[in-house]
Design a protein around this motif. Sequence first.
Motif, PDB file in Angstrom:
ATOM      1  N   ARG A  45     -13.905  22.718   7.990  1.00  0.00           N
ATOM      2  CA  ARG A  45     -14.442  23.794   8.810  1.00  0.00           C
ATOM      3  C   ARG A  45     -15.664  23.315   9.568  1.00  0.00           C
ATOM      4  NH1 ARG A  45     -16.647  27.894   4.045  1.00  0.00           N
ATOM      5  NH2 ARG A  45     -18.407  26.604   3.339  1.00  0.00           N
ATOM      6  N   GLU A  60      -2.369  25.643  12.897  1.00  0.00           N
ATOM      7  CA  GLU A  60      -2.965  26.595  11.971  1.00  0.00           C
ATOM      8  C   GLU A  60      -2.732  28.031  12.433  1.00  0.00           C
ATOM      9  OE1 GLU A  60      -6.081  23.178  12.410  1.00  0.00           O
ATOM     10  OE2 GLU A  60      -4.724  24.320  13.699  1.00  0.00           O
ATOM     11  N   TRP A 111      -8.193  21.135   4.367  1.00  0.00           N
ATOM     12  CA  TRP A 111      -8.837  22.061   5.286  1.00  0.00           C
ATOM     13  C   TRP A 111     -10.287  21.672   5.469  1.00  0.00           C
ATOM     14  CZ3 TRP A 111      -6.062  25.626   7.915  1.00  0.00           C
ATOM     15  CH2 TRP A 111      -4.798  25.957   7.411  1.00  0.00           C
ATOM     16  N   CYS A 136      -0.863  26.223   7.649  1.00  0.00           N
ATOM     17  CA  CYS A 136      -0.759  25.057   8.516  1.00  0.00           C
ATOM     18  C   CYS A 136       0.676  24.561   8.472  1.00  0.00           C
ATOM     19  CB  CYS A 136      -1.721  23.959   8.061  1.00  0.00           C
ATOM     20  SG  CYS A 136      -1.541  22.391   8.932  1.00  0.00           S
ATOM     21  N   CYS A 144      -6.801  22.240   9.991  1.00  0.00           N
ATOM     22  CA  CYS A 144      -5.876  21.540   9.117  1.00  0.00           C
ATOM     23  C   CYS A 144      -5.970  20.045   9.395  1.00  0.00           C
ATOM     24  CB  CYS A 144      -4.457  22.042   9.367  1.00  0.00           C
ATOM     25  SG  CYS A 144      -3.193  21.331   8.303  1.00  0.00           S
ATOM     26  N   TYR A 169     -11.671  26.774  11.225  1.00  0.00           N
ATOM     27  CA  TYR A 169     -11.034  26.030  10.142  1.00  0.00           C
ATOM     28  C   TYR A 169      -9.912  25.173  10.700  1.00  0.00           C
ATOM     29  CZ  TYR A 169     -13.606  28.571   6.584  1.00  0.00           C
ATOM     30  OH  TYR A 169     -14.610  29.076   5.785  1.00  0.00           O
TER      31      TYR A 169
END
Length: 115
Positions: free
Chosen positions: A38, A6, A36, A22, A95, A93
């Motif tokens: 988080r 990322e 995605w 990504c 990927c 965050y």
Amino acid sequence: QVQLVESGGGLVQAGGSLRLSCAASISMFSFNTMGWYRQAPGQQREPVATISRDASTYYEDSVKGRFAISRDVAKNMLYLQMNSLEPEDTAVYYCNARLTIGVYWGQGTQVTVSS
């Protein structure tokens, strides 16, 4: 091994925008879904946006209308465009890619939104 990397995180003021990227080490045709997720400190990792092989998408309710997930299969790239960012969006965050044989994660990129 499958590698997901990322980039694009950073510090932004409320109301601002960021685009996360990504890069995948193998063809995206191999993936059942990509997305995605988080994770904020002390919180569970949660899905933000996903895209399936048929291009159908899912968005978490709080980001609908603000975030957009997209992919470029020729470049093996996945993106998350984030607009109208809020302090509540602050998190790492990640990927994610799901294959029939397993689930893979990137190392994460920090997004911090100041009020």
